[in-house]
Design a protein around this motif. Sequence first.
Motif, mmCIF file in Angstrom:
data_model
loop_
_atom_site.group_PDB
_atom_site.id
_atom_site.type_symbol
_atom_site.label_atom_id
_atom_site.label_comp_id
_atom_site.label_asym_id
_atom_site.label_seq_id
_atom_site.Cartn_x
_atom_site.Cartn_y
_atom_site.Cartn_z
ATOM 1 N N VAL A 295 0.860 -1.187 0.000
ATOM 2 C CA VAL A 295 0.000 0.000 0.000
ATOM 3 C C VAL A 295 0.900 1.241 0.000
ATOM 4 N N SER A 296 0.583 2.193 -0.840
ATOM 5 C CA SER A 296 1.395 3.408 -0.943
ATOM 6 C C SER A 296 1.483 4.120 0.408
ATOM 7 N N PRO A 297 2.688 4.543 0.814
ATOM 8 C CA PRO A 297 2.806 5.288 2.083
ATOM 9 C C PRO A 297 1.946 6.548 2.097
ATOM 10 N N ASP A 298 1.847 7.237 0.948
ATOM 11 C CA ASP A 298 1.007 8.432 0.901
ATOM 12 C C ASP A 298 -0.426 8.104 1.290
ATOM 13 N N LEU A 299 -0.897 6.896 0.899
ATOM 14 C CA LEU A 299 -2.275 6.513 1.198
ATOM 15 C C LEU A 299 -2.444 6.112 2.653
ATOM 16 N N PHE A 300 -1.602 5.196 3.160
ATOM 17 C CA PHE A 300 -1.881 4.713 4.519
ATOM 18 C C PHE A 300 -1.517 5.745 5.586
ATOM 19 N N ILE A 301 -0.557 6.621 5.302
ATOM 20 C CA ILE A 301 -0.279 7.691 6.270
ATOM 21 C C ILE A 301 -1.445 8.675 6.320
ATOM 22 N N LYS A 302 -2.024 8.958 5.149
ATOM 23 C CA LYS A 302 -3.196 9.845 5.109
ATOM 24 C C LYS A 302 -4.364 9.232 5.865
ATOM 25 N N ILE A 303 -4.558 7.904 5.717
ATOM 26 C CA ILE A 303 -5.628 7.226 6.454
ATOM 27 C C ILE A 303 -5.407 7.360 7.957
ATOM 28 N N ALA A 304 -4.177 7.151 8.394
ATOM 29 C CA ALA A 304 -3.867 7.269 9.826
ATOM 30 C C ALA A 304 -4.097 8.688 10.327
ATOM 31 N N GLU A 305 -3.766 9.689 9.508
ATOM 32 C CA GLU A 305 -3.997 11.085 9.898
ATOM 33 C C GLU A 305 -5.488 11.375 9.999
ATOM 34 N N GLN A 306 -6.238 10.948 8.988
ATOM 35 C CA GLN A 306 -7.674 11.247 8.950
ATOM 36 C C GLN A 306 -8.425 10.598 10.100
ATOM 37 N N HIS A 307 -7.982 9.424 10.525
ATOM 38 C CA HIS A 307 -8.705 8.699 11.574
ATOM 39 C C HIS A 307 -8.050 8.837 12.954
ATOM 40 N N GLY A 308 -7.060 9.698 13.060
ATOM 41 C CA GLY A 308 -6.560 10.087 14.369
ATOM 42 C C GLY A 308 -5.626 9.119 15.054
ATOM 43 N N PHE A 309 -4.975 8.200 14.308
ATOM 44 C CA PHE A 309 -4.029 7.302 14.982
ATOM 45 C C PHE A 309 -2.644 7.355 14.339
ATOM 46 N N VAL A 310 -2.327 8.504 13.709
ATOM 47 C CA VAL A 310 -1.002 8.618 13.091
ATOM 48 C C VAL A 310 0.099 8.621 14.155
ATOM 49 N N GLY A 311 -0.239 9.052 15.378
ATOM 50 C CA GLY A 311 0.750 9.019 16.455
ATOM 51 C C GLY A 311 1.243 7.618 16.741
ATOM 52 N N ALA A 312 0.337 6.640 16.669
ATOM 53 C CA ALA A 312 0.735 5.243 16.885
ATOM 54 C C ALA A 312 1.651 4.773 15.763
ATOM 55 N N LEU A 313 1.378 5.204 14.539
ATOM 56 C CA LEU A 313 2.225 4.847 13.404
ATOM 57 C C LEU A 313 3.614 5.462 13.557
ATOM 58 N N THR A 314 3.652 6.752 13.917
ATOM 59 C CA THR A 314 4.937 7.427 14.113
ATOM 60 C C THR A 314 5.736 6.761 15.221
ATOM 61 N N SER A 315 5.065 6.422 16.312
ATOM 62 C CA SER A 315 5.749 5.767 17.435
ATOM 63 C C SER A 315 6.343 4.434 17.006
ATOM 64 N N LEU A 316 5.600 3.669 16.210
ATOM 65 C CA LEU A 316 6.115 2.379 15.735
ATOM 66 C C LEU A 316 7.387 2.575 14.906
ATOM 67 N N VAL A 317 7.370 3.553 14.006
ATOM 68 C CA VAL A 317 8.534 3.786 13.144
ATOM 69 C C VAL A 317 9.741 4.189 13.985
ATOM 70 N N PHE A 318 9.552 5.079 14.962
ATOM 71 C CA PHE A 318 10.666 5.495 15.815
ATOM 72 C C PHE A 318 11.227 4.307 16.592
ATOM 73 N N ARG A 319 10.343 3.520 17.201
ATOM 74 C CA ARG A 319 10.818 2.386 18.000
ATOM 75 C C ARG A 319 11.570 1.385 17.130
ATOM 76 N N ARG A 320 10.999 1.072 15.976
ATOM 77 C CA ARG A 320 11.615 0.085 15.096
ATOM 78 C C ARG A 320 12.952 0.613 14.548
ATOM 79 N N ALA A 321 12.953 1.842 14.060
ATOM 80 C CA ALA A 321 14.153 2.380 13.410
ATOM 81 C C ALA A 321 15.309 2.536 14.403
ATOM 82 N N LEU A 322 15.039 3.088 15.580
ATOM 83 C CA LEU A 322 16.129 3.300 16.534
ATOM 84 C C LEU A 322 16.648 1.982 17.093
#
Length: 524
Positions: free
Chosen positions: A298-325
């Motif tokens: 799924v295109s990142p532009d699409l699923f990030i927009k979905i997370a923003e629109q439905h109010g859980f983009v913070g959980a997505l951002t947190s996952l990326v930070f935890r995984r990447a670091l």
Amino acid sequence: MLERRKDEQAGRSIVAAVAALGMLAGFGLGTLLAIPLAELHLNKYLSRVAAQETASVKEGRDLLTRLQHSSDPTCSDAELAHFRALVFRSEYLKDAGRMHDGAIDCSATAGRPSHAIGQFKAAATEADGTIAYTNLVPMRDENLERAGFQLGTAFVVFGPRLPEVEGSLPLHLAVSPANQAAPATNNVIRRGNLLVATHCSSTLLTCTTASVSVDEARQAEIGVGAGTAGLGCIAGTLIGFLLSAFRRRHRSMEYQLRRSIEKNELQVVYQPIVNLVDGKIIGAEALARWKDRDGKPVSPDLFIKIAEQHGFVGALTSLVFRRALNECREVLTKIPDFKLDINVTAADLADPAFLPMLDATVDQNKVPTSSVVIEVTESSTANQEVAMEAIRELRRRGHSIYIDDFGTGYSSLSYLLYLSIDRIKIDKSFTRAIGTNAPTLAIIPQIINMARSLNLGIVVEGIETNQQALYFTVNDQTVHGQGFLYSEPLPLHEFLEVLAPRLNRATVEGERQFALAALGASVA
């Protein structure tokens, strides 16, 4: 498998029934309301045009006053540099410079031409001596005439930008000199199959016309009222809609994405960032990747927009930070000058939980804050107060701040003056213009010069050819870049293989420094 197929077939039947009833109801109601709604939309748009006009005229007059007090020699390099800085900080102005007798001597975009440009005819002169033009063409390779003001020998030119059209109504827009356009009207008028509204500026001497055909208006509003009409069928329609909505919710992409985040199923890939002069890898950008339940990316532009629109983009951002670091902990601790870029959204900057999450993740993985770069898009900085406070806190913790996709959010660079950022990332749409005749190519040198004047670093996105890379290495400014010419985004194991030589050298050097320190301690 059979039960799943039956379930999917039932869902399709419900959706088909709702769609049929909704289409019939929406057609009748949409036909009745399409024209009044289109007229309201046209008038609302022209109100925004008038508000923008007021703001642009004020900005133009303020800039003319500043140009009048320039202390640099006329059309000198210093004065032209000053003009360019002022134009870049402006939100509405396209150019500024010096002119006399209706001809342009020099300007921020044209520089110092060998001969004065044009013989422009003044459209009006105001009581304070300000001369208004409707036909300025500051660059020889441009065909679009623009409105402008002259006061003394200084002049400014207004850009052609209009407010973005909101909603689904396909408005057709046109800007023309006031004496060549239809007269302004306070109401929408109908000309044959067209609904037309015009706003004329007595200051800029231009008219903005917005129009839409009756057929387009009806098509845009065809679904108005669907689900609220249906007469005797409304009860069945409502039940069917609720059932299909419930079914879609638990099988929708939003639901799948939430579940994937909860299960920590998203992948993080890493695209190397290099020094364009020597090709050395100096960092990487961490990027989220996700596949739906059918295994399709799924295109990142699409699923990030979905997370923003439905109010859980913070959980997505947190996952990326935890995984990447966690995955890059060794890289960040062994190679001190290596930078890992991670994207955040406007919602993250405004989220009280974001900074504590970031602090905890950095502490848990014991990585230096200076190695973790925060990337924000231009649109993320639209709320200036929130952005400034969040960026101030991030910098206080030692993080560097980059503006991502630069050039796609705002036409003005003025916000760079109050946002304490370290680098701008030039969007790939500008990189693609290199080697073509695209109008955006002329903007790149201006962006580079402005970054140099503000002591900002540059990262170029989307580099795919040697020609594009060479374009940014012809001056003495250090420029970093990323793109398929160097590497596509890589899974962790491939990324670590690419970095293996640097990691090995860092390990050897670390062991040597440890031995020297131990030897010194024993001697003491």
